[in-house]
Write a protein that holds these residues in place. Structure first.
Motif, PDB file in Angstrom:
ATOM      1  N   VAL A  67       0.853  -1.185   0.000  1.00 60.34           N
ATOM      2  CA  VAL A  67       0.000   0.000   0.000  1.00 60.34           C
ATOM      3  C   VAL A  67       0.890   1.237   0.000  1.00 60.34           C
ATOM      4  O   VAL A  67       1.975   1.217   0.577  1.00 60.34           O
ATOM      5  N   THR A  68       0.430   2.330  -0.608  1.00 58.11           N
ATOM      6  CA  THR A  68       1.135   3.608  -0.542  1.00 58.11           C
ATOM      7  C   THR A  68       0.264   4.584   0.241  1.00 58.11           C
ATOM      8  O   THR A  68      -0.921   4.730  -0.033  1.00 58.11           O
ATOM      9  N   VAL A  69       0.882   5.226   1.248  1.00 60.57           N
ATOM     10  CA  VAL A  69       0.162   6.205   2.066  1.00 60.57           C
ATOM     11  C   VAL A  69       1.018   7.456   2.219  1.00 60.57           C
ATOM     12  O   VAL A  69       2.244   7.406   2.114  1.00 60.57           O
ATOM     13  N   ARG A  70       0.359   8.585   2.472  1.00 59.47           N
ATOM     14  CA  ARG A  70       1.086   9.826   2.721  1.00 59.47           C
ATOM     15  C   ARG A  70       1.807   9.710   4.059  1.00 59.47           C
ATOM     16  O   ARG A  70       1.252   9.246   5.065  1.00 59.47           O
ATOM     17  N   ALA A  71       3.033  10.160   4.098  1.00 57.61           N
ATOM     18  CA  ALA A  71       3.843  10.083   5.311  1.00 57.61           C
ATOM     19  C   ALA A  71       3.205  10.861   6.453  1.00 57.61           C
ATOM     20  O   ALA A  71       3.224  10.412   7.602  1.00 57.61           O
ATOM     21  N   GLU A  72       2.618  12.002   6.145  1.00 57.79           N
ATOM     22  CA  GLU A  72       2.040  12.838   7.207  1.00 57.79           C
ATOM     23  C   GLU A  72       0.942  12.123   7.980  1.00 57.79           C
ATOM     24  O   GLU A  72       0.764  12.357   9.166  1.00 57.79           O
ATOM     25  N   MET A  73       0.219  11.216   7.324  1.00 57.89           N
ATOM     26  CA  MET A  73      -0.837  10.475   8.015  1.00 57.89           C
ATOM     27  C   MET A  73      -0.243   9.607   9.132  1.00 57.89           C
ATOM     28  O   MET A  73      -0.771   9.562  10.237  1.00 57.89           O
ATOM     29  N   GLY A 111       6.060  15.965  -5.072  1.00 54.08           N
ATOM     30  CA  GLY A 111       6.524  16.848  -4.011  1.00 54.08           C
ATOM     31  C   GLY A 111       6.070  16.460  -2.616  1.00 54.08           C
ATOM     32  O   GLY A 111       6.351  17.160  -1.655  1.00 54.08           O
ATOM     33  N   LYS A 112       5.359  15.351  -2.490  1.00 52.07           N
ATOM     34  CA  LYS A 112       4.886  14.900  -1.179  1.00 52.07           C
ATOM     35  C   LYS A 112       5.609  13.615  -0.790  1.00 52.07           C
ATOM     36  O   LYS A 112       5.819  12.736  -1.613  1.00 52.07           O
ATOM     37  N   GLU A 113       5.955  13.528   0.492  1.00 55.19           N
ATOM     38  CA  GLU A 113       6.614  12.324   0.982  1.00 55.19           C
ATOM     39  C   GLU A 113       5.566  11.256   1.255  1.00 55.19           C
ATOM     40  O   GLU A 113       4.544  11.523   1.885  1.00 55.19           O
ATOM     41  N   LYS A 114       5.838  10.066   0.754  1.00 58.63           N
ATOM     42  CA  LYS A 114       4.926   8.943   0.933  1.00 58.63           C
ATOM     43  C   LYS A 114       5.712   7.730   1.394  1.00 58.63           C
ATOM     44  O   LYS A 114       6.929   7.664   1.239  1.00 58.63           O
ATOM     45  N   TYR A 115       4.993   6.767   1.955  1.00 58.93           N
ATOM     46  CA  TYR A 115       5.579   5.495   2.342  1.00 58.93           C
ATOM     47  C   TYR A 115       4.901   4.387   1.551  1.00 58.93           C
ATOM     48  O   TYR A 115       3.677   4.333   1.465  1.00 58.93           O
ATOM     49  N   VAL A 116       5.726   3.508   0.983  1.00 59.19           N
ATOM     50  CA  VAL A 116       5.215   2.286   0.376  1.00 59.19           C
ATOM     51  C   VAL A 116       5.304   1.237   1.468  1.00 59.19           C
ATOM     52  O   VAL A 116       6.396   0.930   1.956  1.00 59.19           O
ATOM     53  N   LEU A 117       4.163   0.702   1.874  1.00 68.85           N
ATOM     54  CA  LEU A 117       4.116  -0.269   2.962  1.00 68.85           C
ATOM     55  C   LEU A 117       4.066  -1.681   2.391  1.00 68.85           C
ATOM     56  O   LEU A 117       3.324  -1.943   1.450  1.00 68.85           O
ATOM     57  N   VAL A 118       4.883  -2.558   2.959  1.00 67.46           N
ATOM     58  CA  VAL A 118       4.929  -3.953   2.518  1.00 67.46           C
ATOM     59  C   VAL A 118       4.943  -4.866   3.738  1.00 67.46           C
ATOM     60  O   VAL A 118       5.168  -4.425   4.860  1.00 67.46           O
ATOM     61  N   ILE A 119       4.725  -6.145   3.468  1.00 68.12           N
ATOM     62  CA  ILE A 119       4.828  -7.169   4.503  1.00 68.12           C
ATOM     63  C   ILE A 119       5.975  -8.093   4.115  1.00 68.12           C
ATOM     64  O   ILE A 119       6.169  -8.397   2.932  1.00 68.12           O
TER      65      ILE A 119
END
Length: 134
Positions: A67-73, A111-119
């Motif tokens: 999943v990809t989510v915004r880092a700020e969240m 221009g926004k920092e995001k995290y790609v989340l993996v298992i």
């Protein structure tokens, strides 16, 4: 000669042994609990608590495996990317940081920092570039 005249926790008059400090086991326990709460948190506890929080947040947001989510969240919830248990580097030299079995990769998109989340996957352990922090 009595050393303590009153219970150190509740202030009741003490009876019995001259070296008695507390009127009952509950007062002794409460006194020790309060004393421990006033001490600054130990480094180990800070690290352990942050790792637990990071894992909980990553688990909550990664329901689909990737999943990809915004880092700020995640950061608003207390996630701290500086606390992780190990890392894995793929063939493209992307470094995924893991908190136990939940990993994340930092990306910049628009221009926004995001995290790609993996298992964590079984194939990751076979990669010779995979490493753990000791």
């Amino acid at each position: 000669m009595r050393l303590y005249k009153k219970c150190l926790h509740c202030g009741k008059e003490l009876e019995g042994r001259t070296d008695k400090k507390f009127c009952d086991p509950q007062c002794k326990s409460s006194f020790q609990y309060q004393k421990e709460k006033e001490r600054p948190e130990r480094f180990y506890n800070k690290v352990d608590n942050q790792l637990k929080l990071n894992r909980k947040i990553l688990k909550e947001y990664n329901k689909g495996g990737k999943v990809t989510v915004r880092a700020e969240m995640l950061l608003k919830l207390g996630f701290d990317p500086n606390f992780f248990t190990h890392y894995w580097k793929n063939q493209k030299d992307d470094v995924y940081l893991f908190v136990y079995e939940y990993g994340f990769l930092t990306r910049k998109e628009n221009g926004k920092e995001k995290y790609v989340l993996v298992i964590w996957q079984d194939y990751m352990i076979k990669n010779p570039k995979q490493s753990k922090i000791n």
